[in-house]
Write a protein that holds these residues in place. Structure first.
Motif, PDB file in Angstrom:
ATOM      1  N   ASN A 199       1.112   0.434  -9.218  1.00 17.09           N
ATOM      2  CA  ASN A 199       1.158   0.453  -7.562  1.00 17.09           C
ATOM      3  C   ASN A 199       2.673   0.081  -7.142  1.00 17.09           C
ATOM      4  OD1 ASN A 199       1.631  -2.338  -7.761  1.00 17.09           O
ATOM      5  ND2 ASN A 199      -0.656  -2.390  -7.814  1.00 17.09           N
ATOM      6  N   GLU A 202       4.642   3.541  -6.282  1.00 15.04           N
ATOM      7  CA  GLU A 202       3.811   4.361  -5.208  1.00 15.04           C
ATOM      8  C   GLU A 202       4.998   4.981  -4.279  1.00 15.04           C
ATOM      9  OE1 GLU A 202       0.667   4.110  -1.753  1.00 15.04           O
ATOM     10  OE2 GLU A 202       0.999   2.569  -2.610  1.00 15.04           O
ATOM     11  N   ILE A 233      -2.630   6.547  -8.542  1.00 12.69           N
ATOM     12  CA  ILE A 233      -2.095   5.055  -8.735  1.00 12.69           C
ATOM     13  C   ILE A 233      -3.011   4.185  -9.098  1.00 12.69           C
ATOM     14  CG2 ILE A 233      -1.112   3.237  -7.163  1.00 12.69           C
ATOM     15  CD1 ILE A 233      -0.503   5.482  -4.962  1.00 12.69           C
ATOM     16  N   TRP A 243       5.543   4.815 -16.280  1.00 19.69           N
ATOM     17  CA  TRP A 243       4.809   6.198 -15.631  1.00 19.69           C
ATOM     18  C   TRP A 243       4.367   7.016 -16.744  1.00 19.69           C
ATOM     19  CZ3 TRP A 243       7.730  10.528 -16.925  1.00 19.69           C
ATOM     20  CH2 TRP A 243       8.994  10.094 -17.506  1.00 19.69           C
TER      21      TRP A 243
END
Length: 299
Positions: A199, A202, A233, A243
C-alpha cells in the motif's frame, strides 16, 4: 478455557453464530485468489513435474532420415498441505442468558483470523521472494534471483531487479518478459499483466501508469507505460518498496491447493455444558516455475 457469563454484559445469545461466521468470512474479497491459481487436492501432498520440451526442428534433406530428439526432464515441485485451526468455547450459563452482541463478535473474530491466516501465508511468498531458505521453486532457487538455471544446462536467467519502482524499472520489466526463454532456450512470449505492490506504493503506481505524459519530467514525452498494467495493492506485503510484475494467471502462476476448505463446527461438552466452536482449513501453496514473475525487493 471457557468464556464465562460474568465476562460480558447482558442481552446476548448463541443462535445464528454459524451464519455470522460465514457472513464475516465472505465480507471482503481476498487478494491471494487474484494472484494464485486455486486448485483442489484429494491427497496428502501434490507434486508438480515439468518437461523441458524440444529444440527447433532441423532441415531435412530428401530421403534423409528424420532426426529424433529425447525430451529433457524438467523440475519437480512438491506441495505438502498444512492444517490450521482455532477454537473458542462459552459456558452454558452464558448461552442461556445472553443475546447476540459479544457472542456474535466472537464468531466474527474466529472467521477473521482464518481469513487473515490465508492472506498472511500466501503473501509470504512475495515477502520472502529472494530468500531460498523460505521458498524455492522446481529449479531449487528463490522466486526472484539472477541465477535461474535451465533444465538443459543452458545459461542462467534473471527475473530480479535491484531498483525502486520507476518508469525505467517498469520498462525493463516489460522487456524482460518478452525476452524470457523456456528450458530449451526458446522464447515463450509471456505478457505482463499485473503490478503487485504494497500500500505504500499506491500513489506512485497511479502516477506511473495513469499519467498522460512521462512522470516527473517537464519534457513533452508520451508515458510509454500508461495503462499497460493492472495494479493490485496487497496490504500484507511487508516490504514498503518491493514491487512485482506478474503475467496472466494461466501462465505458470503460483499454485494454491485447497485440501479442506474452511469449515465451522460447533458441539457441546456434556460434563460442563460449554459450547465449543472451531474453524479448520488445510492447504498448501508455492510456485513450480518462476517465469510468471519479475520483481524487486527495493533498492
Amino acid at each position: 478455557m471457557a468464556m464465562l457469563r460474568g465476562t460480558f454484559s447482558s442481552d446476548l445469545l448463541v443462535e445464528g453464530l454459524r451464519e455470522v461466521f460465514f457472513l464475516q468470512y465472505d465480507e471482503k474479497s481476498l487478494i491471494y485468489p487474484q494472484i494464485f491459481e486455486i486448485k483442489t487436492s484429494k491427497h496428502e501432498r501434490e507434486t508438480d513435474r515439468s518437461v523441458a520440451g524440444l529444440t527447433m526442428p532441423v532441415a531435412k534433406s530428401e530421403s534423409a532420415a528424420i532426426t529424433y530428439e529425447d525430451f529433457v526432464d524438467g523440475y519437480e515441485a512438491e506441495y505438502i498441505h498444512s492444517t490450521y485451526a482455532k477454537g473458542i468455547r462459552m459456558s452454558e450459563e452464558l448461552i442461556e442468558d445472553q443475546l447476540y452482541g459479544v457472542m456474535e463478535k466472537r464468531s466474527k473474530a474466529l472467521a477473521r483470523v482464518m481469513r487473515y491466516r490465508q492472506e498472511y501465508d500466501h503473501a509470504s511468498l512475495f515477502n520472502s521472494a529472494n530468500a531460498t531458505t523460505v521458498f524455492t521453486g522446481g529449479d531449487g532457487v528463490a522466486l526472484l534471483t539472477a541465477s535461474h538455471p535451465r533444465a538443459d544446462g543452458g545459461g542462467n536467467q534473471s527475473n530480479i531487479a535491484t531498483t525502486d519502482l520507476t518508469q525505467s524499472a517498469l520498462k525493463t520489466a516489460i522487456t524482460n518478459f518478452r525476452n524470457l526463454t523456456d528450458d530449451r532456450g526458446l522464447l515463450i512470449g509471456y505478457t505482463p499483466k499485473t503490478l503487485l505492490i504494497p500500500n505504500e506504493l499506491e500513489f506512485d503506481a497511479i502516477e506511473l501508469l495513469n499519467s498522460s505524459g512521462r512522470p516527473y519530467t517537464a519534457d513533452n514525452e508520451v508515458n510509454a507505460v500508461k495503462g499497460r498494467l493492472n495494479v493490485v495493492i496487497w496490504d500484507f506485503l511487508t516490504d514498503a518498496d518491493s514491487w512485482f510484475i506478474l503475467s496472466n494467471k494461466s501462465a505458470d502462476a503460483p499454485l494454491s491447493f485447497t485440501r479442506t476448505a474452511v469449515s465451522f463446527k460447533e458441539d457441546g461438552d456434556f460434563d460442563t455444558g460449554d459450547l465449543k466452536m472451531k474453524a479448520r482449513m488445510r492447504y498448501s501453496f508455492g510456485f513450480s516455475d518462476w517465469r510468471w514473475a519479475y520483481g524487486s525487493m527495493g533498492a
